[in-house]
Design an enzyme around this catalytic site. Structure first.
Site, short mmCIF file in Angstrom:
data_model
loop_
_atom_site.label_atom_id
_atom_site.label_comp_id
_atom_site.label_asym_id
_atom_site.label_seq_id
_atom_site.Cartn_x
_atom_site.Cartn_y
_atom_site.Cartn_z
N TYR A 122 3.65 6.49 10.28
CA TYR A 122 2.90 5.32 9.82
C TYR A 122 3.81 4.27 9.19
CZ TYR A 122 -1.22 2.76 8.30
OH TYR A 122 -2.18 1.79 8.14
N LYS A 172 0.93 -0.30 15.02
CA LYS A 172 2.33 -0.35 15.45
C LYS A 172 2.70 -1.57 16.29
CE LYS A 172 3.90 3.02 13.41
NZ LYS A 172 3.71 2.24 12.20
N HIS A 197 0.84 -1.21 0.00
CA HIS A 197 0.00 0.00 0.00
C HIS A 197 0.87 1.25 0.00
CE1 HIS A 197 -4.15 -1.65 1.41
NE2 HIS A 197 -3.59 -2.40 0.49
P1 RFL Z 1 1.63 -12.08 21.48
O1 RFL Z 1 1.18 -12.13 20.05
O2 RFL Z 1 0.65 -11.76 22.52
O3 RFL Z 1 2.32 -13.48 21.78
C1 RFL Z 1 2.70 -13.85 23.10
C2 RFL Z 1 2.64 -15.36 23.18
O4 RFL Z 1 3.06 -15.76 24.49
C3 RFL Z 1 2.18 -16.77 24.96
N1 RFL Z 1 2.19 -16.78 26.44
C4 RFL Z 1 2.87 -17.68 27.18
N2 RFL Z 1 3.65 -18.71 26.83
C5 RFL Z 1 4.18 -19.46 27.83
N3 RFL Z 1 3.94 -19.21 29.16
C6 RFL Z 1 3.16 -18.17 29.54
N4 RFL Z 1 2.94 -17.92 30.82
C7 RFL Z 1 2.59 -17.36 28.53
N5 RFL Z 1 1.79 -16.27 28.54
C8 RFL Z 1 1.55 -15.94 27.28
C9 RFL Z 1 0.83 -16.40 24.38
O5 RFL Z 1 -0.05 -17.50 24.32
C10 RFL Z 1 1.23 -15.89 23.00
O6 RFL Z 1 1.23 -16.91 22.02
O7 RFL Z 1 2.83 -11.04 21.65
P2 RFL Z 1 4.04 -10.65 20.65
O8 RFL Z 1 4.65 -11.88 20.06
O9 RFL Z 1 4.89 -9.68 21.37
O10 RFL Z 1 3.31 -9.94 19.41
C11 RFL Z 1 2.67 -8.69 19.58
C12 RFL Z 1 1.49 -8.57 18.61
O11 RFL Z 1 0.68 -9.72 18.73
C13 RFL Z 1 0.64 -7.31 18.86
O12 RFL Z 1 1.45 -6.21 19.17
C14 RFL Z 1 -0.23 -6.94 17.65
O13 RFL Z 1 -1.20 -7.92 17.40
C15 RFL Z 1 -0.94 -5.60 17.87
N6 RFL Z 1 -1.83 -5.24 16.77
C16 RFL Z 1 -1.33 -4.70 15.60
N7 RFL Z 1 0.00 -4.53 15.43
C17 RFL Z 1 0.49 -4.06 14.23
O14 RFL Z 1 1.71 -3.90 14.11
N8 RFL Z 1 -0.32 -3.74 13.17
C18 RFL Z 1 -1.67 -3.89 13.25
O15 RFL Z 1 -2.35 -3.65 12.25
C19 RFL Z 1 -2.23 -4.34 14.50
N9 RFL Z 1 -3.54 -4.51 14.66
C20 RFL Z 1 -3.21 -5.43 16.90
C21 RFL Z 1 -4.05 -5.04 15.82
C22 RFL Z 1 -3.76 -5.99 18.05
C23 RFL Z 1 -5.12 -6.16 18.16
N10 RFL Z 1 -5.62 -6.75 19.34
C24 RFL Z 1 -6.51 -7.83 19.34
C25 RFL Z 1 -5.02 -6.42 20.60
C26 RFL Z 1 -5.41 -5.19 15.90
C27 RFL Z 1 -5.96 -5.74 17.08
C28 RFL Z 1 -7.47 -5.84 17.13
C1 PHB Z 2 -6.08 -4.70 10.74
O1 PHB Z 2 -6.40 -5.55 11.57
O2 PHB Z 2 -6.15 -4.91 9.51
C2 PHB Z 2 -5.59 -3.38 11.19
C3 PHB Z 2 -5.62 -3.06 12.54
C4 PHB Z 2 -5.17 -1.81 12.95
C5 PHB Z 2 -4.70 -0.90 12.02
C6 PHB Z 2 -4.66 -1.23 10.67
C7 PHB Z 2 -5.11 -2.47 10.26
O3 PHB Z 2 -4.29 0.33 12.40
#
Ligand code: RFL
Ligand code: PHB
Length: 390
Positions: free
Chosen positions: A385, A297, A72
């Site tokens: 961004y 992020k 994008h």
């Molecule tokens: P995770 O993905 O939470 O993984 C951590 C892992 O550790 C395990 N765990 C354990 N394992 C052993 N013993 C324990 N006691 C444990 N406790 C936990 C868990 O089961 C899990 O598998 O963290 P990590 O790897 O640091 O990754 C971070 C990302 O997942 C997170 O920052 C992103 O998903 C945030 N996020 C977004 N980030 C972006 O860069 N771009 C996006 O577009 C974006 N959109 C989002 C998002 C997060 C969202 N939610 C649901 C919070 C959109 C949403 C809706």
């Molecule tokens: C996505 O889940 O596609 C997503 C989430 C947060 C953003 C952008 C995209 O800021």
């Protein structure tokens, strides 16, 4: 059992760190609390910065990403019906972002690790960290009902916000900074074509909305909801109605509706823990910080931390010196705080805060008006961004 590095958590942080260390000949064990399918069932991020894509390429895990990821060159802001495209490519000297789901990144990294032969233990229960204040840390856990133990040089806490790693640090050794926003995001995944080629971030009287995607046939949409809201309260029809009301009419008209294949609510939070090193324990990714998803992020910041941590660990083993480990926390935190500021500011601009005063609403209007009229303001937004360089 002995490993050089034990990594707690098989999310994107833990798996990417495992891949970078494996490539450098460093032996790692990953312990994950959940099953592989559970980890792959979480629908989260969708937008990757170039730096994140570069790291996945570096470890040889970008073949499908390069084939299927959507590059994008811009995104749109809708603000009370006004439309503004941010041309990120033109404003940042050619940088772009790639739309490719976190689920797919995780799936690719899991397959890559399995092929490398490096060990991952899923469904590791009661993981506990010991003796990380000295040179011989240990990790214990329960596997198939049996107690297990691994000795190591280093523990990498990549276990997310609710993990055990940060919680194992004595309270007096860690400082935390937090803002909890008084709303959440209700997200819907549906097999319908996206309403636009680029993402649309919408600020509206009724609240924020986001139009995103996973492919040309799968859309991801979000609407701001109450923090105490429940998924069960939202039928698909209610969701589509609410989404369309928050978009400008041209975009709303293009929304193709269909049955949701996933629907969930995420709370919004800004959080940073300092420092990121406690003796031989290092925190990375969501274990160390949370950003509200508005700036896309979270996953990208996690990849940045992992880049710095892998560099430091490789230097530690190559030079038999802790010098690089000593600087990990400060290097990562410098980038983390800038991304925190970016995510907080975009969240503040685009969401409806029930408590906001007329003055604060006018500030949101003025901020958008500034973006409309100033290329400099647009450039600052675009630079945030696409992400800061490592
Ligand atoms: P995770 O993905 O939470 O993984 C951590 C892992 O550790 C395990 N765990 C354990 N394992 C052993 N013993 C324990 N006691 C444990 N406790 C936990 C868990 O089961 C899990 O598998 O963290 P990590 O790897 O640091 O990754 C971070 C990302 O997942 C997170 O920052 C992103 O998903 C945030 N996020 C977004 N980030 C972006 O860069 N771009 C996006 O577009 C974006 N959109 C989002 C998002 C997060 C969202 N939610 C649901 C919070 C959109 C949403 C809706
Ligand atoms: C996505 O889940 O596609 C997503 C989430 C947060 C953003 C952008 C995209 O800021």
């Amino acid at each position: 059992m002995r490993h050089q590095v034990v990594i707690i958590g098989a999310g994107p942080s833990g798996l990417l760190l495992g891949a970078l260390l494996h490539q450098a000949g460093i032996d790692t064990l990953i312990l994950e609390r959940q099953s592989r399918d559970y980890v792959l069932g979480r629908i989260r991020a969708g937008v990757l910065e170039q730096g994140t894509v570069g790291l996945l390429r570096q470890v040889g895990c970008a073949e499908r990403l390069d084939r299927e990821g959507l590059v994008h060159e811009g995104f749109a802001l809708n603000f009370n019906g006004q439309h503004l495209r941010i041309d990120i490519k033109a404003l940042t000297g050619g940088r772009t972002v790639t739309v490719y789901g976190q689920t797919e990144v995780t799936r690719d990294l899991m397959a890559h690790r399995a092929a490398s032969g490096a060990p991952t233990i899923y469904e590791a229960r009661d993981v506990a960290l010991h003796d990380f204040d000295g040179p011989n840390p240990r990790v214990t856990w329960v596997q198939d009902g049996q107690p297990r133990e691994a000795h190591c040089d280093i523990i990498a806490g990549c276990d997310g916000y609710h993990g055990v790693s940060r919680a194992s640090v004595p309270a007096g050794a860690i400082e935390t900074f937090e803002r909890v926003y008084p709303f959440g995001w209700l997200g819907v995944l549906a097999d319908v074509p996206p309403c636009a080629h680029e993402l649309i971030y919408a600020g509206h009287e009724r609240g924020f909305a986001l139009c995103s995607m996973r492919s040309n046939t799968r859309s991801r949409y979000y609407v701001q909801c109450r923090s105490d809201d429940e998924v069960a309260r939202w039928s698909d029809d209610m969701f589509w109605d609410e989404l369309r009301q928050r978009l400008d009419p041209a975009a709303a008209e293009q929304v193709v509706t269909g049955p949701s294949i996933e629907k969930s609510i995420a709370p919004l939070r800004s959080f940073v823990a300092e420092p990121l090193r406690f003796g031989r324990l290092f925190l990375a990714g969501d274990a160390a910080h949370i950003v509200p998803p508005t700036g896309a992020k979270g996953l990208n910041l996690a990849a940045g931390d992992v880049h710095y941590l892998a560099e430091a660990l490789i230097a530690f083993y190559q030079d038999a010196s802790e010098a690089a480990l000593d600087t990990y926390s400060a290097r990562a935190l410098d980038r983390i705080w800038k991304a925190e500021r970016f995510s907080w500011s975009l969240t503040t601009l685009l969401h409806r805060f029930e408590s906001s005063t007329p003055f604060e609403r006018r500030m949101q209007d003025a901020e958008f008006a500034l973006l409309q009229s100033s290329e400099t303001a647009q450039r600052a937004l675009a630079e945030g961004y696409v992400g800061l360089p490592y």
